[in-house]
Design a protein around this motif. Structure first.
Motif, PDB file in Angstrom:
ATOM      1  N   GLU A  82      -5.837 -66.710  26.303  1.00  0.00           N
ATOM      2  CA  GLU A  82      -4.871 -67.811  26.480  1.00  0.00           C
ATOM      3  C   GLU A  82      -4.089 -68.778  25.400  1.00  0.00           C
ATOM      4  O   GLU A  82      -5.713 -69.505  25.220  1.00  0.00           O
ATOM      5  CB  GLU A  82      -5.026 -67.314  27.755  1.00  0.00           C
ATOM      6  CG  GLU A  82      -4.569 -66.758  28.847  1.00  0.00           C
ATOM      7  CD  GLU A  82      -4.882 -66.935  30.409  1.00  0.00           C
ATOM      8  OE1 GLU A  82      -5.205 -68.591  31.043  1.00  0.00           O
ATOM      9  OE2 GLU A  82      -4.113 -66.088  31.179  1.00  0.00           O
TER      10      GLU A  82
ATOM     11  N   HIS B 220      -2.442 -72.473  25.869  1.00  0.00           N
ATOM     12  CA  HIS B 220      -2.056 -72.832  27.161  1.00  0.00           C
ATOM     13  C   HIS B 220      -1.464 -74.106  27.245  1.00  0.00           C
ATOM     14  O   HIS B 220      -1.399 -74.529  25.807  1.00  0.00           O
ATOM     15  CB  HIS B 220      -3.612 -74.188  28.087  1.00  0.00           C
ATOM     16  CG  HIS B 220      -4.386 -72.687  29.075  1.00  0.00           C
ATOM     17  ND1 HIS B 220      -3.786 -72.417  30.251  1.00  0.00           N
ATOM     18  CD2 HIS B 220      -5.244 -71.746  28.677  1.00  0.00           C
ATOM     19  CE1 HIS B 220      -4.809 -71.560  31.148  1.00  0.00           C
ATOM     20  NE2 HIS B 220      -5.209 -71.754  29.814  1.00  0.00           N
TER      21      HIS B 220
ATOM     22  N   GLY C 239       6.247 -72.999  33.750  1.00  0.00           N
ATOM     23  CA  GLY C 239       5.721 -72.887  33.810  1.00  0.00           C
ATOM     24  C   GLY C 239       3.572 -73.546  33.213  1.00  0.00           C
ATOM     25  O   GLY C 239       3.182 -72.841  32.490  1.00  0.00           O
TER      26      GLY C 239
ATOM     27  N   GLY D 238       0.692 -75.854  33.210  1.00  0.00           N
ATOM     28  CA  GLY D 238      -0.320 -76.084  34.107  1.00  0.00           C
ATOM     29  C   GLY D 238      -0.319 -77.896  33.433  1.00  0.00           C
ATOM     30  O   GLY D 238      -1.217 -78.471  34.572  1.00  0.00           O
TER      31      GLY D 238
ATOM     32  N   LYS E 115      -2.143 -69.602  32.333  1.00  0.00           N
ATOM     33  CA  LYS E 115      -1.291 -69.994  33.787  1.00  0.00           C
ATOM     34  C   LYS E 115      -2.761 -70.913  33.924  1.00  0.00           C
ATOM     35  O   LYS E 115      -3.809 -70.933  33.485  1.00  0.00           O
ATOM     36  CB  LYS E 115      -2.001 -68.602  34.393  1.00  0.00           C
ATOM     37  CG  LYS E 115      -0.331 -67.860  34.084  1.00  0.00           C
ATOM     38  CD  LYS E 115      -0.437 -66.504  35.144  1.00  0.00           C
ATOM     39  CE  LYS E 115       0.405 -65.245  34.548  1.00  0.00           C
ATOM     40  NZ  LYS E 115       0.969 -63.761  34.542  1.00  0.00           N
ATOM     41  N   GLY E 116      -1.723 -71.985  34.656  1.00  0.00           N
ATOM     42  CA  GLY E 116      -2.954 -72.694  35.463  1.00  0.00           C
ATOM     43  C   GLY E 116      -2.719 -74.267  34.189  1.00  0.00           C
ATOM     44  O   GLY E 116      -1.944 -74.188  33.652  1.00  0.00           O
TER      45      GLY E 116
END
Length: 356
Positions: A42, A44, A92, A94, A343-344
């Motif tokens: 991922e 970020h 989206g 985080g 995500k997050g």
């Protein structure tokens, strides 16, 4: 680490001087494998809000230098910052990164209120990058909900640091000590260096990477030295303070080497593929950074009327893009290399490791 060697300082120094393409391909492969194993695939995204370009410092390379009278200074309002934060949520992201010059017109209470509002109104992690502030300010902002703090030490060579960072009157600057304090009160801490500062040797740069390891940083950002033309280091044909043959180049290749070596030395760190890297290679600099150890990008959500005024170095990439344009571009670039958008909040894996 799946056959990847643990690097000594001597290994780091040899890799910094390595220019054989076949050998370097092995370094890129190792760094990418360690990135995959320890922080995953991922990428970020951190929404960058450059909320003030006032600065009290006279750093010899930065366009926000207090002596640069040509800068149109600005401070965003709290409501403008909150609008950017909500936009980041819509994309989206985080995390938002609140970045400014070292602006003492930004009071402890005002910035604390902004942090509280972001935490109350959004699920975002908040990173602060506002320079050297008092321990009281830093603790106050942590109590308000700030999660992370970015403070580059720029170079571990004290004499070189002092040449390019004139101190404030009567105040001794010790950024590694301030980073340790930030860690002690609960922040995730981020730092980094510039690559190719006039006078920076390969030995210095190896020491920088060793200091990354010693500080056990959560986030590490590195990029090429790019002086603004209206600063002392940008106006002159700068003399090389380093011995002949020992001056580190401020090149794209050297930046990739440092990204890769940083990943091998600090496998759990979040490492961005920086805007400065994209500036020296607008075609695919960010993508190559992500393939050589990085796992973070920082799309800019600063409003267009302010973005061009936050010119810390010349020809900064993406300076005329809107937040939506920047988001779409980042999304495409990440997907083009087979990676996925995280995500997050993308918290540092170091937090879990230390607890365990």
């Amino acid at each position: 680490m799946n056959g990847v060697p643990r690097l000594t300082r001597g290994d780091i120094l040899r890799w910094l001087k390595e220019n054989d393409r076949v050998r370097l391909a092995q370094l890129w492969e190792w760094a990418d494998a360690v990135r995959h194993e320890f922080v995953g695939d991922e990428v970020h995204l951190r929404g960058l809000i450059e909320f003030s370009n006032y600065c009290s410092r006279q750093c010899a390379y930065c366009g926000l230098n207090a002596r640069n009278a040509d800068v149109a200074r600005y401070r965003m309002s709290a409501d403008e910052i909150l609008a950017c934060a909500h936009q980041a949520v819509g994309f989206g992201y985080g995390t938002v990164v609140l970045q400014s010059g070292e602006d003492y017109g930004i009071t402890r209470e005002w910035l604390g209120d902004v942090v509280r509002r972001i935490k109350a109104e959004t699920p975002l992690a908040v990173t602060l990058s506002v320079g050297e502030r008092t321990e009281g300010d830093l603790a106050y902002w942590k109590d308000c909900g700030a999660d992370r703090y970015l403070l580059r030490f720029e170079t571990s060579n004290r004499a070189l640091y002092d040449r390019i960072h004139p101190p404030r009157a009567g105040i001794y600057s010790d950024r590694p000590a301030l980073l340790r304090y930030l860690r002690s009160i609960g922040y995730e801490i981020g730092s980094g260096v510039m690559i190719g500062i006039p006078g920076q040797t390969y030995e210095d740069l190896a020491d920088d990477i060793e200091l990354f390891r010693e500080l056990d940083l959560d986030m590490i950002g590195v990029g090429p030295f790019l002086p603004h033309e209206k600063t002392p280091l940008g106006k002159e044909e700068e003399q090389l303070w380093a011995p002949l043959g020992e001056q580190v180049p401020n090149s794209e290749l050297m930046t990739y080497k440092v990204v890769a070596l940083t990943r091998l030395v600090c496998p759990y760190a979040n490492i961005p593929s920086t805007t400065a890297l994209a500036t020296v290679n607008t075609k695919n600099g960010r993508e190559l950074g992500l393939k050589r150890g990085a796992n973070i990008v920082m799309p800019n959500v600063t409003p267009p009327q302010y973005r061009e005024k936050y010119e810390i170095y010349p020809a900064k990439a993406c300076i005329r893009e809107t937040a939506d344009m920047c988001h779409q571009c980042m999304k495409h670039r990440i997907q083009s290399i087979g990676r996925q958008i995280g995500k997050g909040r993308g918290d540092s894996p170091n937090r879990t490791i230390r607890r365990d």
